[in-house]
Design an enzyme around this catalytic site. Sequence first.
Site, PDB file in Angstrom:
ATOM      1  CB  CYS A  26       4.038  -0.808  -5.183  1.00  0.00           C
ATOM      2  SG  CYS A  26       3.272   0.821  -5.000  1.00  0.00           S
ATOM      3  CB  THR A  27       2.002  -2.440  -0.847  1.00  0.00           C
ATOM      4  OG1 THR A  27       3.023  -3.426  -0.926  1.00  0.00           O
ATOM      5  CG2 THR A  27       0.999  -2.834   0.230  1.00  0.00           C
TER       6      THR A  27
END
Length: 405
Positions: free
Chosen positions: A185-186
């Site tokens: 994810c980020t």
Amino acid sequence: MLDSDAETVVVLFYCYQDSCAASLAAEQRLLGAELGLCGRVLVAAEGINGTVQGDAAAIAVYEAAVQKSFSSQIDWKRSIDKSNTALFPDFVVKEVNELVGFGLQGSEPLDVVAESGTRLSPQEFHSLLENPDELRLIDVRNTFEYDVGHFDGAIDPGMTHTAQWPRFVKNNIQDLKGRTVMLYCTGGIRCEKASAFLRRRLKEDGAEVSTPVYQLEGGIHRYLEAFPDGGRFRGANFVFDKRAQMRSGDGTVIGRCSECLGPWDAHHGGRVCTVCRALVLVCDDCDASSEHGEYWCPEHSNLRGSYFHFLDRFSEKELQAQAQSLQLLLDKEVGTHRKNRRNTLRKKLLQVQDRLEHLQLEPKHGETTSEDAEVSVPRRCRACEKPYCQCPGVCWGFWKEIAQE
């Protein structure tokens, strides 16, 4: 307030640890006010998550103060912003039930620290990608984030919000069993909880041992620090502030305009799905030529041309066509798992029918019923419903205008 003449530091961070949300929130609000910060911070009984901007000295004080509240070492992801502008309109602290909301009411809460997957450094993660056989590389972000940048071969779960992750796991658990699963994810926070949920489901199915679950430590942010040329990541890393994205070194544009399908990867706060208000990629030319400014995300693409939010711009004939189309779509939505979609279609169909009845009963009281209805009704912002000339998307999330003193 931020010093407009100095570059600022932006920090992205999280920590899962049992906490008192109320006292943590009060501490955060005090720090934000004293240090002149802007940003967004979530606090919950399970910990903290935030993106905060300030000058270098203020951020140093902030990091030290937050770290004192947690025994676990926080992984601070820093970037320098040289634009000299506030990336958020203000400093907001919210108390929430979950840092990453899965909506697991009635279920035993996840112990993210104990149940999450094995963390891989960017270098370890990159090495595993060299041998893709039997891998399942999954992007646990939203589709609008995936659309502008992702790893080669990554699976998009098709989510508009994280509460849809349990649905993806349920529908794909058989395919994941016995394979090496890699999540990213980020910045890492969504992977922590997503991997914990997946491992619990694998354990319940007796497949935990045969299905290793890994997560990218520090997320895309750390990976791009380790591989400035982008490595195996293509496109841009979406971030939830006014920068909107941070690009990898290769500058590849992988996004496509939802209207013309031309290369485009710039999101805009005024270009959202008319059904769910998720961001939709629409190029400037297509937006400028749009008569209504209503768009559809991938999940609701089958409603294109049938489902509109603003009905007062359409003629009686056009509304009748919409009603017929919506009824056909509604008839096709069968099965218990389609309940939400049926409710969405049914609600819109009733709105169209009500609008038709209103036009038929009162055609002479200032209502436009001719074919030029689209011309006479100005475009409005889908998010706040103001005339678009007054709010060209600046009410959506981090595009919100800076609050006036």
